[in-house]
Design an enzyme around this catalytic site. Structure first.
Site, short mmCIF file in Angstrom:
data_model
loop_
_atom_site.label_atom_id
_atom_site.label_comp_id
_atom_site.label_asym_id
_atom_site.label_seq_id
_atom_site.Cartn_x
_atom_site.Cartn_y
_atom_site.Cartn_z
N ASP A 352 0.85 -1.18 0.00
CA ASP A 352 0.00 0.00 0.00
C ASP A 352 0.89 1.23 0.00
OD1 ASP A 352 -1.26 -0.93 3.25
OD2 ASP A 352 0.74 -0.32 2.64
N ASP A 647 -2.74 -3.13 6.67
CA ASP A 647 -2.73 -2.70 8.07
C ASP A 647 -4.09 -2.70 8.74
OD1 ASP A 647 -3.60 -0.61 6.59
OD2 ASP A 647 -1.84 0.65 6.94
N GLU A 716 35.85 -40.04 0.58
CA GLU A 716 35.76 -41.04 1.65
C GLU A 716 35.35 -42.40 1.11
OE1 GLU A 716 33.21 -39.74 4.78
OE2 GLU A 716 34.58 -38.18 5.42
#
Ligand SMILES: Nc1ncnc2c1ncn2[C@@H]1O[C@H](COP(=O)(O)OP(=O)(O)OP(=O)(O)O)[C@@H](O)[C@H]1O
Length: 924
Positions: A352, A647, A716
């Site tokens: 707004d 709001d 790994e």
């Protein structure tokens, strides 16, 4: 610490002046809120003018703060236990049991250590994340309006005490149990009763027949006011309220899993399953290659433990929580962890105008009357009785409280504050006390009608005063005051003049209000029908006010545009006014379009879709709050991720429906704040863009550590593969405990540090990430496993074979304990171990950026990473050079010459990735 149930105090209170709970409880219990009002006032030792400040302070000590406290003390054992019953922890526990009975107690102990460390780590991280979200409540201080010493004032809701006179108005969240003494309210009781229909409550005789929650004049903490205004007397606060009693206390900030966490959880599972399959497959292969069963079992367990990414999820939760905390510091309080990642994919912001793009600090600059016009910024004295009447009428038709010494900014609608100030400047000041004493009725500002009216008594006669948008006030008027002060019919000439004036002002971005009035004939009653009251008015003139754009908004708009985000303005204001403000802040640089509310109402859904799908940024003007929901739905249906501000009470559905509902912390209503996902503590548009930036950064950082953690799996696993594929001719390059040392000791801190990486340059210059795009995508896997992992594996195996070869080893030579090559073999496995650590360092630096060169962000800009690497090096040195650890991990001290083999590994790993990134940048 919170007063309202949307967030609940998490920390047990230990204040020294903590009230005696029993005493406080007695005081709270003893009031019967249904006794006749006079008796209730007596019981509560209060009156209609409220408590004195002193008495209120005393009661605060007796009753305690108006908060709901939640006991956290007893929750943690269950949460900690929960960490051990996670499926991955159970999987590891199984592995430990297997290792124990398979004859590898050291491995079993190590796996149990993994489980314990992981559970502890996850527990601490999750608690921290939860606390981060709960602590946010402190950023959202709730205030409430009360009468103290007969004066209306705003206090912190936690300071409310029984006996206070609490004023509840539209948009407020009721923050105590109270009895209405004046006025009426429409309440949403759903939080308390689950009833979704709004209920009306008003002052009236107490009715003992109904249940407490249905009593017509009682209101309860946790409900919200969706309309009306009333004075109430507080009967119970804090834990003594119905809400406290029903113990909706477990209400917590929502902790549902975010899409990001869900994705990573899924990926973790897939990888865990793959790790188990690889581990199990290794078993027969290992035996075939010459390992005994016991050794084969222990290696397959090692492989599983090494590759299950058990630490990933808590690390992500922590990264999101750190994002939440960072946002709160920067003015945006988000209520869910998941909001952080949604923010990062925002594609459209619907904002707004008033107060978000603009300062919401209005000042009247122009007055227009038939035949006259004044610029109040340049004219020092306006000596025109009509202008003074215009200003006095506009100022009398208000409910705002002008600034006082105690409250220097005043309170209420900034539009009205500007009108009060105008009246003062024109020496026709309206005092709030005089204004309120003369008030007989108010027809409140209505977001649909866009006007408000008051009925006041003025020197024995009743006067109706109306102000609002010109197009809604004009139909209520049928005459104007001409320059001589005579009444003239509203003819076409004046209407045309008014329209021209309105457009002239709007083109300068001014907000325009029309002001009108009517005096009722003697003996006429105060009108109760709004339509009837707002008719036959005399138009007095127009007032126009500036509300300049906020500093920083234009820059934020430009940043949002660079980030590929479109911004639509949805405002109740007049189209050309909003369009001018939009222009001033740089909106619509590639096309701007105004769609007025009535046009929007006429548009079919597909027409609206077409408009929204075009490249324009749109100013939706004079729209009702309900239209926000329609726009939001249309945008979401097109696959946009929408952040929507609001709001008012009516904005709540749109705020709930948007991907990110944004409410204003200062000017917004409690209802909007409740519905929103994010609350801006500074009401500033620029903060939304800051939040998007933070959301993108958190998402990018999660990718960084996922990349890092995934990459190390390859060096790994490859040694095991090579051992198996060579049928044992190449001895195992890595021991199981060395793998665990990497997983537990060296990997964790740099991974965490990557979660704290600052934003990469250009992060906000890219288009938003599609909503469906996963955090773990093909590009990430290729980079982790093939590029970083692949290069590391080649280097590590090269280092291992080179060390063996230098010692005179040939494929197939025995290397077991007691053989001449055994020491060289131990050194070679140590080189594999240290080589993986060296490659991890290179990977960590490579992972710091996704596209940019490391040089653009600087080598030393992530201090946490440097500390993490320092720790990694010290830990590795300890494993290699301290004899007790050598025995456990099967390492042997290596010479500087041997170390020199692995010294360049970090640079090679990072360098290859840097080259690939460089090539990718050139390719775009
Ligand atoms: N207190 C008021 N009294 C009378 N009319 C008002 C008042 N406040 C605003 N208006 C009129 O109503 C119109 C719409 O106001 P509203 O508050 O809905 O929009 P806004 O605050 O400009 O919009 P947004 O905040 O959504 O950008 C204004 O342009 C003005 O004409």
């Amino acid at each position: 610490m919170v007063v309202f149930p949307h967030a609940v105090e998490a920390v047990p209170r230990v204040d020294v002046d903590q009230p005696d709970p029993d005493r406080a409880a007695d005081a709270g219990e003893s009031v019967d809120e249904r006794r006749p009002l006079v008796d209730l006032f007596g019981d509560l030792r209060t009156s209609r003018s409220g408590l004195s400040e002193r008495e209120a302070a005393r009661r605060l000590v007796v009753y305690g703060p108006n908060t709901l406290s939640r006991r956290t003390g007893r929750r943690w054992p269950r949460e900690l236990l929960g960490q051990f019953t996670q499926p991955l922890a159970i999987l590891l526990a199984l592995a430990a049991v297997l290792a124990w009975f398979g004859g590898s107690p050291a491995l079993a102990v190590a796996v149990v250590a993994v489980i314990l460390l992981n559970a502890g780590f996850a527990f601490v991280q999750e608690m921290q994340a939860e606390r981060a979200v709960e602590a946010l409540a402190a950023f959202l201080p709730s205030t409430t309006s009360v009468l103290r010493d007969g004066v209306r004032s705003e206090i912190a809701a936690r300071d409310l005490v029984p006996g206070d006179i609490l004023i509840i108005a539209e948009g407020d969240r009721v923050c105590a149990d109270a009895r209405i003494i004046d006025g009426s309210l429409v309440l949403d009781l759903s939080a308390l009763t689950g009833e979704s229909m709004p209920a009306t409550r008003s002052a009236g005789p107490a009715d003992a027949g109904t249940s407490l929650l249905e009593a017509p004049d009682l209101v309860f903490c946790g409900t919200t006011c969706t309309g009306g205004e009333a004075s109430t007397v507080v009967t119970r606060t804090g834990m003594h309220t119905e809400l406290g009693r029903i113990a909706a206390l477990s209400q917590r900030v929502s902790t549902e899993r975010s899409p990001l966490e869900q994705q990573v959880r899924r990926a973790t599972w897939i990888i865990a399953v793959v790790a188990v399959i690889v581990g199990v497959l290794f078993l027969p292969v290992g035996v075939w290659a010459g390992l005994g069963w016991a050794a084969a079992i222990s290696f397959s367990i090692g492989l599983i433990v090494a590759n299950v990414p058990e630490g990933l999820l808590p690390t992500i939760t922590l990264a999101l929580a750190a994002g939440v905390r960072d946002l709160a510091r920067r003015g945006a309080v988000v209520k869910r962890l998941s909001a952080v990642e949604t923010l990062g994919s925002t594609t459209v912001i619907c904002t707004d105008k008033t107060g978000t793009l603009t300062e919401n600090r209005m000042r009247v600059t122009q007055l227009w009357l038939p035949g006259a016009e004044y610029d109040t910024t340049t004219t020092t004295t306006v000596d025109d009785t009509r202008a003074k009447a215009l200003a006095a009428t506009a100022a009398a038709c208000t409910t705002a409280q002008p600034p006082t010494e105690a409250q220097t900014a005043g309170s209420g609608d900034p539009t009205e504050l500007a009108l009060l100030r105008l009246a003062e400047e024109l020496h026709v000041a309206v005092t709030p006390a005089g204004r309120d004493a003369a008030r007989r009725a108010v027809f409140h500002f209505d977001a649909h009608l866009k006007r408000m009216s008051t009925v006041d008594e003025d020197a024995g006669t009743l006067v109706i005063r109306t102000k609002g948008a010109l197009e809604t006030v004009l139909p209520c008027c049928d005459q104007v005051l001409d320059p001589q002060g005579r009444l003239q019919p509203l003819d076409d000439g004046i209407r045309l003049d008014l329209q021209h004036t309105l457009d002239r002002y709007a083109a300068r971005g001014l907000r325009v209000l029309a002001v009108a009035a009517r005096t009722l004939d003697h003996g006429q009653h105060v009108p109760t029908d709004r339509q009837q009251a707002e008719s036959g008015l005399t138009l007095l003139g127009l007032v126009a006010m500036v509300d300049p754009p906020r500093a920083g908004v234009a820059a934020a708009v430009a940043a949002a545009h660079r980030a590929g985000i479109r911004i639509h303005v949805i405002t109740g204001d007049y189209g050309p006014t909003a369009a001018e403000i939009a222009r001033q802040v740089g909106l619509g640089h590639e096309g701007r379009r105004i769609v007025a509310g009535d046009e929007l109402d006429r548009l079919t859904d597909s027409e609206l879709d077409t408009i929204l799908a075009g490249g324009d940024e749109i100013v939706f003007a004079r729209v009702s709050p309900e239209a926000k929901l329609r726009i939001c739905e249309a945008l979401r249906a097109q696959g946009e991720t929408v952040a929507m501000t609001g709001d008012g009470v009516n904005d709540a559905p749109a705020l709930r429906h948007a991907d990110i509902g944004v409410a204003m912390g200062r000017s917004g209503t409690d209802v909007a704040r409740e519905a929103a996902t994010m609350v801006l503590t500074d009401d500033n548009f620029a903060t939304i863009v800051v939040a998007v930036d933070a959301g993108r950064r958190v998402f990018a950082n999660v990718r960084k550590f996922v990349l890092y953690i995934f990459a190390h799996a390859v060096p790994e696993v490859v040694p095991f593969l090579i051992f198996a594929l060579s049928g044992g001719a190449i001895p195992l390059p890595l021991t199981v405990l060395q793998i665990l040392a990497i997983d537990l000791g060296t990997e964790t801190l740099p991974a965490l540090a990557l979660g704290r990486e600052p934003a990469e340059p250009g992060l906000m210059d890219r288009p938003p990430r599609p909503r469906a795009a996963g955090v773990i995508d093909r590009a990430l896997l290729v980079r982790a496993w093939l590029l970083l992992g692949g290069v590391s594996a080649v280097l590590v195996m090269g280092g291992y074979l080179f060390t063996l070869w230098r010692a005179g080893w040939h494929p197939g030579d025995p290397t077991g304990a007691g053989t001449p090559l055994h020491h060289a073999y131990l050194q070679a496995t140590t080189i594999t171990f240290a080589g993986i650590v060296a490659c991890q360092i290179g990977t960590a630096f490579a992972a710091r950026t996704d596209r940019a060169s490391l040089f653009t962000i600087g080598l030393f800009t992530n201090r946490f990473l440097l500390w993490g690497i320092a720790f990694e090096l010290v830990f590795t040195a300890a494993v290699i050079y301290t004899p007790p650890l050598q025995d456990i991990f099967g390492t042997a001290a290596v010479s500087p010459a041997q170390l020199a083999i692995i010294a360049p590994f970090p640079v090679v790993v990072w360098g290859v990735d840097e080259l690939v990134r460089w090539a990718r940048r050139r390719a775009v």
